[in-house]
Structure formats: C-alpha cells, structure tokens
Design a protein around this motif. Structure first.
Motif, PDB file in Angstrom:
ATOM      1  N   ASP A 272      52.487  33.559  34.757  1.00  0.00           N
ATOM      2  CA  ASP A 272      53.863  34.000  34.572  1.00  0.00           C
ATOM      3  C   ASP A 272      53.945  32.968  33.398  1.00  0.00           C
ATOM      4  O   ASP A 272      53.503  31.971  32.942  1.00  0.00           O
ATOM      5  CB  ASP A 272      54.700  33.805  35.579  1.00  0.00           C
ATOM      6  CG  ASP A 272      56.068  34.668  35.371  1.00  0.00           C
ATOM      7  OD1 ASP A 272      56.061  35.353  34.290  1.00  0.00           O
ATOM      8  OD2 ASP A 272      57.025  34.555  35.939  1.00  0.00           O
TER       9      ASP A 272
ATOM     10  N   ARG B 258      56.218  35.014  24.951  1.00  0.00           N
ATOM     11  CA  ARG B 258      54.842  35.044  24.322  1.00  0.00           C
ATOM     12  C   ARG B 258      54.674  34.978  22.761  1.00  0.00           C
ATOM     13  O   ARG B 258      53.787  34.682  22.065  1.00  0.00           O
ATOM     14  CB  ARG B 258      54.273  36.148  24.899  1.00  0.00           C
ATOM     15  CG  ARG B 258      53.690  36.169  26.412  1.00  0.00           C
ATOM     16  CD  ARG B 258      52.932  37.280  26.737  1.00  0.00           C
ATOM     17  NE  ARG B 258      52.891  37.656  28.005  1.00  0.00           N
ATOM     18  CZ  ARG B 258      52.396  38.590  28.713  1.00  0.00           C
ATOM     19  NH1 ARG B 258      51.819  39.600  27.949  1.00  0.00           N
ATOM     20  NH2 ARG B 258      52.767  38.677  30.100  1.00  0.00           N
TER      21      ARG B 258
ATOM     22  N   GLU C  92      48.001  42.898  33.343  1.00  0.00           N
ATOM     23  CA  GLU C  92      49.424  42.840  33.198  1.00  0.00           C
ATOM     24  C   GLU C  92      49.664  43.713  34.568  1.00  0.00           C
ATOM     25  O   GLU C  92      49.220  44.587  35.084  1.00  0.00           O
ATOM     26  CB  GLU C  92      50.002  43.745  32.281  1.00  0.00           C
ATOM     27  CG  GLU C  92      49.859  43.392  30.945  1.00  0.00           C
ATOM     28  CD  GLU C  92      50.462  42.106  30.495  1.00  0.00           C
ATOM     29  OE1 GLU C  92      51.545  41.992  31.146  1.00  0.00           O
ATOM     30  OE2 GLU C  92      50.215  41.379  29.373  1.00  0.00           O
ATOM     31  N   CYS C  93      51.072  42.951  35.243  1.00  0.00           N
ATOM     32  CA  CYS C  93      51.325  43.542  36.765  1.00  0.00           C
ATOM     33  C   CYS C  93      52.768  44.051  36.552  1.00  0.00           C
ATOM     34  O   CYS C  93      53.563  43.242  36.375  1.00  0.00           O
ATOM     35  CB  CYS C  93      51.154  42.265  37.709  1.00  0.00           C
ATOM     36  SG  CYS C  93      49.442  41.910  37.999  1.00  0.00           S
ATOM     37  N   ARG C  94      52.890  45.077  36.623  1.00  0.00           N
ATOM     38  CA  ARG C  94      54.400  45.739  36.627  1.00  0.00           C
ATOM     39  C   ARG C  94      54.964  46.188  38.174  1.00  0.00           C
ATOM     40  O   ARG C  94      54.238  45.995  38.964  1.00  0.00           O
ATOM     41  CB  ARG C  94      54.252  47.140  36.180  1.00  0.00           C
ATOM     42  CG  ARG C  94      53.538  47.039  34.634  1.00  0.00           C
ATOM     43  CD  ARG C  94      52.713  48.376  34.046  1.00  0.00           C
ATOM     44  NE  ARG C  94      51.982  49.024  34.951  1.00  0.00           N
ATOM     45  CZ  ARG C  94      50.996  50.091  34.897  1.00  0.00           C
ATOM     46  NH1 ARG C  94      50.927  50.177  33.718  1.00  0.00           N
ATOM     47  NH2 ARG C  94      50.348  50.210  35.774  1.00  0.00           N
TER      48      ARG C  94
ATOM     49  N   ARG D 215      43.727  48.264  39.075  1.00  0.00           N
ATOM     50  CA  ARG D 215      45.037  48.227  39.193  1.00  0.00           C
ATOM     51  C   ARG D 215      45.428  49.618  39.546  1.00  0.00           C
ATOM     52  O   ARG D 215      44.988  50.597  38.916  1.00  0.00           O
ATOM     53  CB  ARG D 215      45.883  47.895  37.854  1.00  0.00           C
ATOM     54  CG  ARG D 215      47.374  47.816  37.799  1.00  0.00           C
ATOM     55  CD  ARG D 215      48.027  47.449  36.489  1.00  0.00           C
ATOM     56  NE  ARG D 215      47.571  48.381  35.448  1.00  0.00           N
ATOM     57  CZ  ARG D 215      47.939  47.927  34.201  1.00  0.00           C
ATOM     58  NH1 ARG D 215      48.467  47.053  33.929  1.00  0.00           N
ATOM     59  NH2 ARG D 215      47.458  48.920  33.264  1.00  0.00           N
TER      60      ARG D 215
ATOM     61  N   GLN E  69      57.157  37.988  33.989  1.00  0.00           N
ATOM     62  CA  GLN E  69      56.181  38.843  33.323  1.00  0.00           C
ATOM     63  C   GLN E  69      54.603  38.586  33.809  1.00  0.00           C
ATOM     64  O   GLN E  69      54.004  38.092  33.054  1.00  0.00           O
ATOM     65  CB  GLN E  69      56.309  38.643  31.786  1.00  0.00           C
ATOM     66  CG  GLN E  69      55.854  39.689  30.808  1.00  0.00           C
ATOM     67  CD  GLN E  69      56.050  39.514  29.513  1.00  0.00           C
ATOM     68  OE1 GLN E  69      56.274  38.359  28.914  1.00  0.00           O
ATOM     69  NE2 GLN E  69      56.330  40.507  28.617  1.00  0.00           N
TER      70      GLN E  69
ATOM     71  N   ARG F 182      51.051  38.404  35.278  1.00  0.00           N
ATOM     72  CA  ARG F 182      49.789  38.819  35.097  1.00  0.00           C
ATOM     73  C   ARG F 182      48.809  38.244  36.050  1.00  0.00           C
ATOM     74  O   ARG F 182      49.165  37.461  36.860  1.00  0.00           O
ATOM     75  CB  ARG F 182      49.098  38.452  33.690  1.00  0.00           C
ATOM     76  CG  ARG F 182      50.038  39.298  32.523  1.00  0.00           C
ATOM     77  CD  ARG F 182      49.598  38.854  31.095  1.00  0.00           C
ATOM     78  NE  ARG F 182      49.618  37.133  30.991  1.00  0.00           N
ATOM     79  CZ  ARG F 182      49.101  36.628  29.870  1.00  0.00           C
ATOM     80  NH1 ARG F 182      48.300  37.398  28.968  1.00  0.00           N
ATOM     81  NH2 ARG F 182      49.426  35.330  29.648  1.00  0.00           N
TER      82      ARG F 182
END
Length: 267
Positions: free
Chosen positions: A142, A147, A245-247, A194, A102, A104
């Motif tokens: 990560d 969380r 957040e990085c998808r 982003r 997950q 970021r």
C-alpha cells in the motif's frame, strides 16, 4: 541532508496518512535534495512512532529486487522495510473494506529465521544456515504517498518508497513450508490469479537470481547501523511478480504448486 526536524515532519505526515487512510503529496517534492540515507532516517522515525503506538516488530521485507522496479525508481539496489504484528493475515482471510488505501499484491518466499544474522560479508550459505524454514507468502503493498503527482507529472522516487516503510502493508504466510536446503529456491514459483483469471507468474530466480541473496544484502546493510536480523523474525525476500492491483471484492489466489495455494480476499 535533511535536518532532524524535517525527518520528524516527514515521518509524522506518513504516520497520520496511514492512520487516516489517505495519501499525501510526494515527499520528494518537499525534500528534493533528500538522499537514500535520509529516506532510511525517515523510515526509522516512522517505525519509532509505530512502536510507540503499541505495534511490535516481527521482521523485515525486501523490495525493489527486480531490474524493472529498480529502473522505474532510478535505483540500482533493493530496499527494505519493517514488518509489524498488525500486518499478518491468515491464509483465506478477507481484508476489511477500508483497511488499505490502494492495495496491491505480490508473491514471494518468506524466510523464518532460527538464528541471528549479522553482517558484514553475509553469504547465501550463511542465510540458509540461519533459516529455520521457508514458506510461500503474499505481500500486500500500500502507499501512503501518491504514486504520481498530477500537478507536476512526477512519479514516486526511491525516497518516497523507502520513507513509506517500503510500501509495506500486509503479509500472508501459509501453504507447505520446507527446509531452506530442501528445495531449489530459484525454481519455486507461483501462478497468481485475480477472480479466477491469471494475472502474473514468476520464479524465485527473479529475485536477484536467488531469493536468499536479498536477505544477505539486508544483513550486510543493517550492519552499517549496528543492527541485525534476529532469530524468530520473518523476512520477505522480494517479489518475483509485478504487483497486482486489488480492488473491492477481488479474490486473490497464488498457486505455488507443490507448496500449496495461498488465498486472500478484499471486502
């Protein structure tokens, strides 16, 4: 205080979670009485496992340098973690799909040390004297720990974050480097986008009022354990933006103005 067996158990859970790319239940739910010292004991046990697996230590990261992040975890000081050789990405790289759970991203200033730095009483001037150069940097965060626990509604505590190597996962260093006294580090900043849209902006002053202050804190903390920052190590001084957040498919760009633009993509 946790027993040695409990510390090893927690470290084993984290090590396997990272290897299997999955999140585990909040450790703070399993060890509710754990202290900050216990958290660093777990981190040390995790680091020992990672070194035994063949990884090499390359430096340090400092986290929780903003009041907002400290408040969220009910803590009033920064935390720290270890940088390993497998965490370093080149500017413009693409992170392989599935590498992180997950991820970021945060924007920071990296300090590359030319001399060792050991407490006690390390000052900002001592940090600058021991630094070879500073460079723009991105940290990839990560978490191998959830969380938030859905059953209880509990969120991560400092114990979870510190145990999990301060949520450390990756680092990108690039752009134009500078001598530590050539620039006003409080005014070095970044515009982080982003997919072409600005997500966050910030200045170095957002890191404890001066990015070198966290490194002085780290050197002084390590002295309590007979440790120090070594020459040649890279130290991430702390983020001056909120995590982005990085998808899958995201393109991240951090514009540091005269110090260049760093880019990283996520497959």
């Amino acid at each position: 205080m946790m027993t040695d067996a409990q510390v090893e158990d927690a470290a084993a859970r984290l090590f396997e979670a990272e290897r299997e790319r999955r999140q585990i239940r909040l450790l703070s739910l399993h060890f509710p009485q754990a202290t900050m010292d216990d958290a660093y004991r777990v981190q040390a046990a995790l680091v020992k496992r990672k070194v035994a697996s063949g990884l090499a230590i390359k430096g340090w990261k400092i986290g929780l340098t903003s009041k907002a992040m400290q408040s969220a975890l009910s803590i009033d000081i920064p935390d720290s973690g270890i940088l390993f050789d497998d965490m370093f990405f080149e500017d413009g790289d693409t992170v392989p799909g599935g590498r992180f759970i997950q991820p970021r991203i945060e924007a920071e200033i990296a300090f590359v040390m030319k001399a060792p730095l050991a407490g006690p009483n390390v000052s900002i001037d001592d940090v600058l004297d021991a630094t070879d150069h500073i460079s723009p940097a991105l940290e990839i965060l990560d978490t191998r720990i959830e969380r938030m626990n859905k059953e209880t509604g509990r969120i991560r505590t400092f114990f979870d974050t510190i145990s999990d190597n301060a949520a450390n996962a990756g680092i990108v260093v690039g752009g134009r480097s500078a001598g530590p006294r050539e620039a006003d580090l409080r005014w070095i900043g970044a515009i982080v986008s982003r997919n072409g849209e600005v997500e966050e902006t910030g200045l170095g002053a957002g890191v404890l009022d001066h990015p070198a202050k966290g490194i002085a804190w780290l050197a002084n903390r390590l002295q309590q354990y007979g440790m120090r920052i070594s020459a040649g190590e890279v130290v991430l001084s702390g983020s001056f933006i909120r995590p982005v957040e990085c998808r899958h498919g995201d393109q991240i760009a951090a514009d540091f103005g005269p110090y260049g633009i760093l880019r990283i993509a996520f497959a």
